[in-house]
Design a protein around this motif. Structure first.
Motif, PDB file in Angstrom:
ATOM      1  N   LYS A  35       3.264   4.863  -5.315  1.00  0.00           N
ATOM      2  CA  LYS A  35       2.098   5.643  -4.903  1.00  0.00           C
ATOM      3  C   LYS A  35       2.446   6.760  -3.913  1.00  0.00           C
ATOM      4  CE  LYS A  35      -0.815   3.534  -2.239  1.00  0.00           C
ATOM      5  NZ  LYS A  35      -0.785   4.315  -0.955  1.00  0.00           N
ATOM      6  N   GLY A  36       3.219   6.439  -2.879  1.00  0.00           N
ATOM      7  CA  GLY A  36       3.562   7.431  -1.875  1.00  0.00           C
ATOM      8  C   GLY A  36       4.352   8.588  -2.459  1.00  0.00           C
ATOM      9  N   ASN A  51      -1.698   5.358   4.049  1.00  0.00           N
ATOM     10  CA  ASN A  51      -0.389   5.935   4.365  1.00  0.00           C
ATOM     11  C   ASN A  51       0.494   4.926   5.089  1.00  0.00           C
ATOM     12  OD1 ASN A  51      -1.095   8.434   3.252  1.00  0.00           O
ATOM     13  ND2 ASN A  51      -1.940   9.176   5.195  1.00  0.00           N
ATOM     14  N   ASP A  93       2.442   2.936   2.573  1.00  0.00           N
ATOM     15  CA  ASP A  93       3.537   3.728   2.020  1.00  0.00           C
ATOM     16  C   ASP A  93       4.694   3.827   3.011  1.00  0.00           C
ATOM     17  OD1 ASP A  93       1.949   4.159  -0.195  1.00  0.00           O
ATOM     18  OD2 ASP A  93       1.201   6.090   0.517  1.00  0.00           O
ATOM     19  N   TYR A 150       6.607   0.490   3.115  1.00  0.00           N
ATOM     20  CA  TYR A 150       7.331   0.301   1.853  1.00  0.00           C
ATOM     21  C   TYR A 150       8.553   1.214   1.796  1.00  0.00           C
ATOM     22  CZ  TYR A 150       7.056  -1.826  -2.803  1.00  0.00           C
ATOM     23  OH  TYR A 150       7.278  -2.592  -3.914  1.00  0.00           O
ATOM     24  N   ASN A 151       8.387   2.436   2.341  1.00  0.00           N
ATOM     25  CA  ASN A 151       9.467   3.416   2.258  1.00  0.00           C
ATOM     26  C   ASN A 151      10.657   3.105   3.157  1.00  0.00           C
ATOM     27  OD1 ASN A 151       8.344   5.025   0.292  1.00  0.00           O
ATOM     28  ND2 ASN A 151       7.334   6.407   1.733  1.00  0.00           N
TER      29      ASN A 151
END
Length: 257
Positions: A231-232, A171, A174, A177-178
């Motif tokens: 992916k997230g 997580n 993610d 990256y987010n």
């Protein structure tokens, strides 16, 4: 009459219990595998060889791929003909050309193309982003976007594990990256149309969900393979489903060390 009614109710109850038990036992297992595309050719920690071993360890029944449905037949025909893939879009992804297609000769899994990508969409997105970057009235938007990219990149580099499959499947990955993706999505999703971040993920996931519905409660192991940035987004949607069991990647990575 009362006895008959009671018997019917008991039978219905037993049927419901048996049906629910069967469904639970036959839930599909789903894993989301984040790839690094060309990075698999150069990054030792997540090499072609390691990716191959990982998929062999997972032993999927079905692989949902980042391949557009209209490109799949040509790619597969070329592979069956001479063990090579010349379809331009699929050629960009060594996880398919060097791993999944070759493994299909020795492993018993079905490859399903699920990408919502199209060439016109990609070209339109590229043109619109270029126009925004050169628009003097959008300087603040472009600066916010590039700064968010720099923040994500710097955090990844500070951790030093951006290509480590263990870290990719967390997580934390993610979330970092987010930082950039959320800004990109907020500023440009509507403007980029089908090529917007939210919009393209909706298109991808629509195809993924069609496959999940087709194989609902069939006790399959389904592997979803997309660039790690997706992916997230996918996991957030998959967690809403009660007909699948989401598996973690870590145990499979542990087994190939």
């Amino acid at each position: 009459m009362k006895i008959t009614l009671k018997i019917c109710l008991v039978l219905i109850g037993l049927y419901c219990i048996a049906s629910c038990t069967d469904e639970k036992a036959n839930k599909n297992e789903v894993l989301v595998l984040g790839t690094i595309h060309s990075g698999h050719l150069t990054k030792e920690e997540y090499s072609i060889e390691k990716l191959t071993k990982l998929i062999q360890e997972i032993k999927p029944d079905i692989i949902l791929t980042e391949i557009p449905p209209d490109r799949f037949a040509l790619a597969m025909a070329g592979f069956k003909k001479d063990d090579s893939i010349s379809e331009p879009r699929v050629m960009r992804f060594p996880e398919y050309t060097d791993v999944i297609f070759p493994l299909s000769k020795t492993m018993n899994f079905e490859i399903i193309p699920t990408a919502g990508w199209t060439q016109p969409m990609a070209m339109e997105r590229q043109q619109k982003l270029r126009a925004i970057s050169q628009d003097s009235t959008r300087i603040n938007d472009w600066k916010a976007y590039t700064n968010a990219n720099k923040t994500s990149d710097s955090l990844m580099k500070a951790i030093g594990k951006e290509n480590d499959p263990y870290f990719i499947h967390t997580n934390a990955y993610d979330s970092i990256y987010n930082i950039s993706l959320e800004v990109y999505n907020k500023l440009f999703n509507v403007e980029l149309g089908l090529g917007g971040w939210n919009n393209i993920n909706i298109a991808h996931y629509w195809n993924i969900e069609k496959a999940l519905e087709k194989y609902r409660y069939q006790n399959k192991r389904i592997l979803i393979t997309y660039g790690a940035g997706h992916k997230g987004w996918f996991l957030k949607e998959l967690r809403k489903r009660d007909d699948i069991e989401l598996l973690e990647m870590k145990p499979f990575l542990d087994n190939i060390q």
